[in-house]
Design an enzyme around this catalytic site. Structure first.
Site, mmCIF file in Angstrom:
data_model
loop_
_atom_site.group_PDB
_atom_site.id
_atom_site.type_symbol
_atom_site.label_atom_id
_atom_site.label_comp_id
_atom_site.label_asym_id
_atom_site.label_seq_id
_atom_site.Cartn_x
_atom_site.Cartn_y
_atom_site.Cartn_z
ATOM 1 N N GLY A 1 -0.658 10.152 -0.787
ATOM 2 C CA GLY A 1 0.028 10.300 -1.971
ATOM 3 C C GLY A 1 1.547 10.789 -1.973
ATOM 4 O O GLY A 1 1.953 11.917 -2.040
ATOM 5 N N SER B 1 -3.451 3.755 -2.009
ATOM 6 C CA SER B 1 -4.123 2.890 -1.619
ATOM 7 C C SER B 1 -5.533 3.791 -1.202
ATOM 8 O O SER B 1 -5.456 4.959 -0.653
ATOM 9 C CB SER B 1 -3.757 2.455 -0.225
ATOM 10 O OG SER B 1 -2.783 1.457 -0.490
ATOM 11 N N GLU C 1 3.543 5.041 10.396
ATOM 12 C CA GLU C 1 3.034 3.912 9.502
ATOM 13 C C GLU C 1 3.692 2.599 10.100
ATOM 14 O O GLU C 1 3.343 1.323 9.708
ATOM 15 C CB GLU C 1 3.262 4.460 8.226
ATOM 16 C CG GLU C 1 2.943 3.510 6.967
ATOM 17 C CD GLU C 1 2.765 3.798 5.403
ATOM 18 O OE1 GLU C 1 3.576 5.019 5.347
ATOM 19 O OE2 GLU C 1 2.360 3.039 4.833
HETATM 20 C C1 FAD Z 1 0.023 -2.622 -1.149
HETATM 21 C C2 FAD Z 1 0.472 -1.398 -1.391
HETATM 22 C C3 FAD Z 1 -0.074 -0.311 -0.918
HETATM 23 C C4 FAD Z 1 0.809 0.795 -1.242
HETATM 24 N N1 FAD Z 1 0.068 1.945 -0.929
HETATM 25 C C5 FAD Z 1 0.754 3.182 -0.854
HETATM 26 C C6 FAD Z 1 -0.020 4.322 -0.664
HETATM 27 O O1 FAD Z 1 -1.149 4.369 -0.398
HETATM 28 N N2 FAD Z 1 0.700 5.481 -0.855
HETATM 29 C C7 FAD Z 1 1.988 5.574 -1.439
HETATM 30 O O2 FAD Z 1 2.602 6.756 -1.448
HETATM 31 N N3 FAD Z 1 2.577 4.559 -1.546
HETATM 32 C C8 FAD Z 1 2.006 3.478 -1.519
HETATM 33 N N4 FAD Z 1 2.729 2.143 -1.697
HETATM 34 C C9 FAD Z 1 4.013 2.333 -2.506
HETATM 35 C C10 FAD Z 1 5.216 1.824 -1.664
HETATM 36 O O3 FAD Z 1 5.407 2.811 -0.897
HETATM 37 C C11 FAD Z 1 6.241 1.554 -2.717
HETATM 38 O O4 FAD Z 1 5.978 0.386 -3.598
HETATM 39 C C12 FAD Z 1 7.622 1.280 -2.019
HETATM 40 O O5 FAD Z 1 8.328 2.471 -1.311
HETATM 41 C C13 FAD Z 1 8.743 0.660 -3.081
HETATM 42 O O6 FAD Z 1 8.890 1.480 -4.289
HETATM 43 P P1 FAD Z 1 8.784 1.125 -5.590
HETATM 44 O O7 FAD Z 1 7.472 0.133 -5.676
HETATM 45 O O8 FAD Z 1 8.963 2.208 -6.375
HETATM 46 O O9 FAD Z 1 10.008 0.098 -5.808
HETATM 47 P P2 FAD Z 1 11.591 0.469 -6.131
HETATM 48 O O10 FAD Z 1 11.828 1.662 -5.033
HETATM 49 O O11 FAD Z 1 11.468 0.881 -7.598
HETATM 50 O O12 FAD Z 1 12.272 -0.581 -5.636
HETATM 51 C C14 FAD Z 1 12.405 -1.843 -6.420
HETATM 52 C C15 FAD Z 1 13.297 -2.851 -5.790
HETATM 53 O O13 FAD Z 1 14.793 -2.383 -5.525
HETATM 54 C C16 FAD Z 1 15.026 -2.254 -4.107
HETATM 55 N N5 FAD Z 1 15.884 -1.143 -3.933
HETATM 56 C C17 FAD Z 1 15.592 0.213 -4.206
HETATM 57 N N6 FAD Z 1 16.328 1.107 -3.640
HETATM 58 C C18 FAD Z 1 17.309 0.238 -3.009
HETATM 59 C C19 FAD Z 1 18.292 0.561 -2.125
HETATM 60 N N7 FAD Z 1 18.730 1.986 -2.098
HETATM 61 N N8 FAD Z 1 18.927 -0.442 -1.529
HETATM 62 C C20 FAD Z 1 18.518 -1.560 -1.562
HETATM 63 N N9 FAD Z 1 17.541 -2.045 -2.567
HETATM 64 C C21 FAD Z 1 16.951 -1.118 -3.249
HETATM 65 C C22 FAD Z 1 13.437 -2.238 -3.353
HETATM 66 O O14 FAD Z 1 13.880 -2.960 -2.071
HETATM 67 C C23 FAD Z 1 12.940 -3.088 -4.314
HETATM 68 O O15 FAD Z 1 13.218 -4.572 -4.112
HETATM 69 C C24 FAD Z 1 2.096 0.845 -1.718
HETATM 70 C C25 FAD Z 1 2.791 -0.494 -2.137
HETATM 71 C C26 FAD Z 1 2.000 -1.505 -1.912
HETATM 72 C C27 FAD Z 1 2.705 -2.596 -2.305
#
Ligand code: FAD
Length: 377
Positions: free
Chosen positions: A122, A156, A239
């Protein structure tokens, strides 16, 4: 770094191979992809078999090189994937082993190893993904407990998890990275609500988790209060650095299957496809060697993987997508049929450049911490 097996590694490899040949034919049928209770039971059952045969602790107790031998042999033999045990075995457990007290290690690690408990992660929130330090889930101290309120997303295996590695804000007035704390949350605690999210592939593999005044004992905090960012970096280094490495061997197995299918359906006659598969083979071989190098580095520096994990994660996640794009080319029109092999894997490969930190974030880490380029604003 010596890439050849030592006598101890060769003996371990042979013994493991014999055991796998004996037990794999006795396993029950794999549950359907969306049968999460069934998958939990199957994955925990496999972990219990590993435990009873003395292999459960290989992820933690064995040297990293023996662990690589284990991953290589189990994947080659087509043994079950770590599945619902991913978080517990591959990053929550190793974090507790590295950062927990003796009491916490004794309490949480054996049930993970025996295949009795599933963990989830989480960390992410609706407004805190890449910028994890902006998370808002709040934990206020009340006697011998924290009272936690907020919400998490993309968690997840939350639906089938017993415990969650939870990152919360304990000091809202401190600088963003300094007011966080890493807690172990019981998923059956009062005030925890799990709402599954359905993916493009139709599976509810992750969920939203809502926390409403949930009491978490202070004794379930790993590391010091407000030192959660440092503990989280340990979790993320496991991880990104080691959790996916077994999949590289699996990708090489898929590549072999692709080549055989292409020979059968006539697509092998296309030299461009053969070149593409050959290049991917070279990629995965290189990734395996990179992994061995990262693992040797970790071995030399106390077991926690270093920043090289970001190089691996960055390249591996893209190579995996290229592999399944090649699979779609081999399958032709069948690539639209979800019941065909590799089609669901192709959809799930899309998530690899996002999960565990996006490619953009890995590039920033590589640029700043390996190449020494100036920090972005
Ligand atoms: C299959 C899957 C399983 C997951 N499982 C877990 C889990 O078990 N627990 C958990 O806590 N999370 C989990 N996640 C979440 C995952 O860690 C986040 O989706 C990821 O860190 C990206 O965050 P966001 O989705 O909020 O995208 P955002 O952070 O909003 O990013 C959106 C876009 O902007 C870009 N971006 C953002 N900031 C920057 C920057 N500073 N420089 C350049 N580009 C940038 C990103 O690269 C991306 O392309 C999972 C995600 C997936 C897809």
């Amino acid at each position: 770094m010596d890439l050849c097996d030592t006598p101890e590694e060769a003996e371990f490899r042979a013994r493991l191979g014999e055991w796998l040949a004996e037990v794999l034919p006795t396993l029950p049928a794999r549950p359907a992809p969306d049968d999460w209770p069934g998958r939990r039971a199957y994955d925990l059952g496999w972990q219990r078999m590993l435990h009873d045969a003395g292999y459960a602790g290989v992820h933690w107790d064995a040297s990293p090189t023996l662990r690589m031998v284990f991953l290589e042999e189990t994947e080659k033999a087509g043994a079950p994937y770590v599945g619902a045990n991913f978080v517990g075995l591959l990053h929550a457990g190793p974090t507790i082993a590295a950062e927990g007290t003796a009491g916490q290690r004794a309490r949480w690690l054996p049930p993970i190893l025996r295949g009795e408990q599933v963990w989830c992660q989480g960390f992410s929130e609706p407004d805190a993904g890449s910028d994890l330090a902006s998370l808002r889930t709040r934990a206020r101290r009340d006697g011998d407990a924290y009272v936690v309120t907020g919400s998490k997303i993309w968690t997840s295996h939350a639906e089938v998890a017993d415990w969650c590695e939870l990152l919360v804000r304990t000091d809202p007035d401190a600088p963003r990275h300094r007011g966080l704390t890493w807690l172990a949350l019981r998923m059956d605690a009062d005030g925890v609500t799990v709402r599954p999210l359905r993916t493009l592939a139709g599976s509810a593999e992750f969920a939203e988790v809502f926390l409403d005044e949930v009491r978490v004992p202070v004794a379930d905090r790993v590391g010091e209060e407000n030192d959660g960012w440092r503990v989280t970096m340990v979790t993320l280094s496991f991880e990104r650095g080691t959790a996916f490495v077994g999949e590289v061997v699996a990708c090489r197995r898929v590549l072999g299957e692709l080549a055989r299918t292409a020979r059968r359906n006539g697509r092998w006659d296309d030299p461009a496809l053969r070149r593409r598969l050959g290049r991917l083979d070279a990629e995965f071989r290189a990734l395996w060697r990179l992994t061995q190098w990262n693992v040797s580095e970790a071995e030399a520096s106390g077991g926690v993987p270093g920043v090289g994990g970001s190089v691996f994660k960055l390249r591996y996640s893209h190579a995996r997508q290229e592999l399944y794009d090649a699979a779609a080319e081999v399958l032709g029109a069948d690539a639209l049929d979800l019941d065909r092999p590799w089609v669901l894997d192709r959809l799930s490969a899309l998530s690899y450049t996002i999960a565990a930190g996006t490619s953009q974030i890995q590039r920033t880490i590589v640029a700043e911490r390996i190449l020494g380029l100036p920090r972005g604003r």
